[in-house]
Design a protein around this motif. Structure first.
Motif, PDB file in Angstrom:
ATOM      1  N   GLY A 139       0.785  -1.276  -0.105  1.00 34.18           N
ATOM      2  CA  GLY A 139       0.054  -0.035  -0.011  1.00 34.18           C
ATOM      3  C   GLY A 139       0.798   1.385   0.016  1.00 34.18           C
ATOM      4  O   GLY A 139       0.233   2.296   0.455  1.00 34.18           O
ATOM      5  N   SER A 140       2.211   1.243  -0.277  1.00 32.40           N
ATOM      6  CA  SER A 140       3.119   2.432  -0.371  1.00 32.40           C
ATOM      7  C   SER A 140       2.710   3.016  -1.597  1.00 32.40           C
ATOM      8  O   SER A 140       2.260   2.706  -2.568  1.00 32.40           O
ATOM      9  N   CYS A 141       3.103   4.699  -1.574  1.00 33.88           N
ATOM     10  CA  CYS A 141       2.921   5.627  -2.777  1.00 33.88           C
ATOM     11  C   CYS A 141       1.475   5.322  -3.149  1.00 33.88           C
ATOM     12  O   CYS A 141       1.132   5.315  -4.246  1.00 33.88           O
ATOM     13  N   ALA A 142       0.603   5.789  -2.117  1.00 38.65           N
ATOM     14  CA  ALA A 142      -0.851   5.551  -2.539  1.00 38.65           C
ATOM     15  C   ALA A 142      -1.490   6.839  -3.128  1.00 38.65           C
ATOM     16  O   ALA A 142      -2.773   6.763  -3.435  1.00 38.65           O
ATOM     17  N   ILE A 154      11.246   4.127 -11.505  1.00 35.26           N
ATOM     18  CA  ILE A 154      10.294   3.917 -10.425  1.00 35.26           C
ATOM     19  C   ILE A 154       9.928   2.271 -10.442  1.00 35.26           C
ATOM     20  O   ILE A 154       9.679   1.736 -11.316  1.00 35.26           O
ATOM     21  N   SER A 155       9.923   1.899  -9.083  1.00 33.78           N
ATOM     22  CA  SER A 155       9.748   0.429  -8.809  1.00 33.78           C
ATOM     23  C   SER A 155       8.631   0.342  -7.833  1.00 33.78           C
ATOM     24  O   SER A 155       8.415   0.861  -6.725  1.00 33.78           O
ATOM     25  N   CYS A 156       7.616  -0.278  -8.204  1.00 35.20           N
ATOM     26  CA  CYS A 156       6.407  -0.636  -7.547  1.00 35.20           C
ATOM     27  C   CYS A 156       6.251  -2.012  -7.264  1.00 35.20           C
ATOM     28  O   CYS A 156       5.432  -2.761  -7.862  1.00 35.20           O
ATOM     29  N   SER A 161       0.714  -0.785  -4.565  1.00 36.55           N
ATOM     30  CA  SER A 161       1.517   0.139  -4.409  1.00 36.55           C
ATOM     31  C   SER A 161       1.246   0.854  -5.756  1.00 36.55           C
ATOM     32  O   SER A 161       0.778   0.648  -6.676  1.00 36.55           O
ATOM     33  N   CYS A 162       1.876   2.423  -5.572  1.00 42.43           N
ATOM     34  CA  CYS A 162       1.832   3.294  -6.790  1.00 42.43           C
ATOM     35  C   CYS A 162       0.447   3.489  -7.504  1.00 42.43           C
ATOM     36  O   CYS A 162      -0.017   2.725  -8.533  1.00 42.43           O
ATOM     37  N   LYS A 163      -0.508   4.196  -6.955  1.00 42.37           N
ATOM     38  CA  LYS A 163      -2.049   4.321  -7.385  1.00 42.37           C
ATOM     39  C   LYS A 163      -1.809   5.140  -8.743  1.00 42.37           C
ATOM     40  O   LYS A 163      -2.402   4.592  -9.804  1.00 42.37           O
ATOM     41  N   HIS A 164      -0.774   6.223  -9.129  1.00 43.75           N
ATOM     42  CA  HIS A 164      -1.012   6.731 -10.254  1.00 43.75           C
ATOM     43  C   HIS A 164       0.567   7.383 -10.548  1.00 43.75           C
ATOM     44  O   HIS A 164       1.146   7.878  -9.885  1.00 43.75           O
ATOM     45  N   ALA A 175       9.559   2.541 -15.228  1.00 45.81           N
ATOM     46  CA  ALA A 175       8.669   2.288 -14.235  1.00 45.81           C
ATOM     47  C   ALA A 175       8.227   0.710 -14.306  1.00 45.81           C
ATOM     48  O   ALA A 175       7.486   0.210 -15.446  1.00 45.81           O
ATOM     49  N   THR A 176       8.333   0.213 -13.292  1.00 45.49           N
ATOM     50  CA  THR A 176       7.845  -1.277 -13.185  1.00 45.49           C
ATOM     51  C   THR A 176       6.412  -1.525 -12.255  1.00 45.49           C
ATOM     52  O   THR A 176       6.822  -1.154 -11.072  1.00 45.49           O
ATOM     53  N   CYS A 177       5.742  -2.251 -12.555  1.00 45.99           N
ATOM     54  CA  CYS A 177       4.491  -2.425 -11.618  1.00 45.99           C
ATOM     55  C   CYS A 177       4.355  -4.019 -11.221  1.00 45.99           C
ATOM     56  O   CYS A 177       3.466  -4.689 -11.702  1.00 45.99           O
TER      57      CYS A 177
END
Length: 211
Positions: A139-142, A154-156, A161-164, A175-177
């Motif tokens: 739930g980080s970077c909400a 950016i690493s999610c 994590s990472c809403k937007h 950026a990886t999700c």
């Protein structure tokens, strides 16, 4: 009684499994890294989706005119973090930390590390000279994670994590999700979205216009 005490120590020791932060331990092989980490091609221990991408920060620090100058610039600008080789590191790895906007300072490389339920508001790296943002906690970077015109990583990897992600203005954005349900909103990638890769963004080929 002695046998019981020894067994108790072994059991307690067996439960000790500290979480190691990415890009903080140098390595030459797999045995040098802790659980859940691998030795990247850049010689730093990190989670699999981060490994090999720690080097940009080191390169940014080395690119400064001199180590003393780099440290001096960082120490002046980095009022909400600590300086490591000229890089401003904002450590939000403690669960539930950094609950207001996280702002990277202007003109210096910046690295933000967000643990479980940390970084609940914006992570704003628009003014830094280079950005590495690690949203590894649950739930980080909400809120939004935003980069400027510089190269941005950016690493999610944290679940949810990472809403937007907003790095459409960057000269390159990686950026990886990889976390479950990460990047629930469509990422804004460079070149009008042409540099999207899966849920994230890529800097491969023509998607890297950095000088």
């Amino acid at each position: 009684m002695r046998a019981v005490l020894v067994l108790g120590v072994v059991l307690v020791g067996g439960c000790y499994n500290p979480t190691l932060r990415n890009c903080t331990v140098q390595c030459s092989g797999p045995g040098d890294c802790g659980n859940g980490q691998v030795c990247g091609s850049d010689g730093w221990c990190a989670a699999a989706d981060v490994a090999g991408r720690c080097d940009p920060l080191a390169a940014a620090a080395d690119a400064q005119s001199a180590p003393i100058d780099a440290d001096s610039a960082c120490l002046t600008a980095c009022t909400n973090g600590t300086c490591q080789r000229g890089v401003c590191v904002i450590d939000c790895s403690v669960s539930g930390s950094c609950l207001t906007d996280v702002l990277c300072p202007a003109g210096v490389p910046c690295r933000v590390v967000c643990g479980d339920h940390a970084c609940q508001h914006r992570v704003d790296c628009r003014m830094a000279s280079l950005c590495v943002i690690e949203c590894s906690g649950i739930g980080s970077c909400a809120d939004e994670v935003r980069c400027g015109t510089q190269h941005c990583w950016i690493s999610c990897s944290g679940s949810g994590s990472c809403k937007h992600i907003r790095c459409g203005d960057a000269c390159a954005c990686d950026a990886t999700c990889s976390g479950a349900n990460a990047c629930i909103e469509a990422s804004e990638c460079p070149q009008g979205g042409a540099c999207r890769l899966g849920e994230g963004c890529t800097s491969s080929g023509s998607c890297n216009t950095c000088g």
